[in-house]
Design an enzyme around this catalytic site. Structure first.
Site, PDB file in Angstrom:
ATOM      1  N   CYS A 197      -3.630  -1.613   9.428  1.00  0.00           N
ATOM      2  CA  CYS A 197      -2.882  -0.342   9.431  1.00  0.00           C
ATOM      3  C   CYS A 197      -2.202  -0.119  10.779  1.00  0.00           C
ATOM      4  CB  CYS A 197      -3.811   0.828   9.153  1.00  0.00           C
ATOM      5  SG  CYS A 197      -4.772   0.629   7.651  1.00  0.00           S
ATOM      6  N   CYS A 219       0.838  -1.208   0.000  1.00  0.00           N
ATOM      7  CA  CYS A 219       0.000   0.000   0.000  1.00  0.00           C
ATOM      8  C   CYS A 219       0.867   1.250   0.000  1.00  0.00           C
ATOM      9  CB  CYS A 219      -0.974   0.009   1.184  1.00  0.00           C
ATOM     10  SG  CYS A 219      -0.192   0.213   2.778  1.00  0.00           S
TER      11      CYS A 219
HETATM   12 FE1  FES Z   1      -2.193   0.319   4.360  1.00  0.00          FE
HETATM   13 FE2  FES Z   1      -3.451   1.917   6.098  1.00  0.00          FE
HETATM   14  S1  FES Z   1      -3.987   1.512   4.046  1.00  0.00           S
HETATM   15  S2  FES Z   1      -1.544   0.932   6.297  1.00  0.00           S
END
Ligand code: FES
Length: 140
Positions: free
Chosen positions: A103, A34
């Site tokens: 996260c 991400c």
């Molecule tokens: Fe990956 Fe929050 S979207 S850490």
């Protein structure tokens, strides 16, 4: 409401943001999937975290969990800080939506990475305390 008031508060008004120039330990973790990056700076005196600051290039949940995590570890002995889990941080924030739970791992890992760096600087082998970053499946 998807997010608790505490999450919204820590997201819009994050505590301990910034960097510590003469930090005793700096941890940086990232998630290749991400792209979120977290950097954590700590000051240590007599085995106690006397100051901590973080910077993140990440999502709102990553900001809120890091902010809460820094509050939880400030003033704590390292032995206690090592026990801090992402689950405890999420609980302190009154929860996170399931898809954002991953996260919170960034904050935990960034703290452990900073401690690892601290131990390296002290000449102590830090390897056992640094775990793997979980994949960020839910963001995609
Ligand atoms: Fe990956 Fe929050 S979207 S850490």
């Amino acid at each position: 409401m998807l997010y608790s008031e505490k999450v919204l508060d820590h997201f819009s008004n994050p505590r301990n943001v910034g960097e510590i120039e003469d930090a005793d330990g700096i941890g940086e973790v990232g998630n290749a999937k991400c792209g979120d990056i977290m950097k954590m700076y700590i000051k240590v005196k007599d085995d106690v975290i006397t100051d901590v600051k973080f910077k993140t290039f990440g999502c709102g949940a990553a900001v809120a969990t890091s902010s809460m995590a820094t509050e939880l570890i400030k003033g704590q002995p390292i032995s206690e800080v090592l026990k801090l889990t992402n689950k405890a941080v999420v609980e302190a924030l009154d929860g996170l939506p399931a898809v954002k739970l991953h996260c919170s791992v960034l904050a935990e890992q960034a703290i452990k990475s900073a401690l690892s760096d601290y131990y390296t600087r002290q000449g102590i082998d830090p390897k056992p305390i640094v775990g793997e970053i979980e994949e960020c499946e839910a963001c995609h």
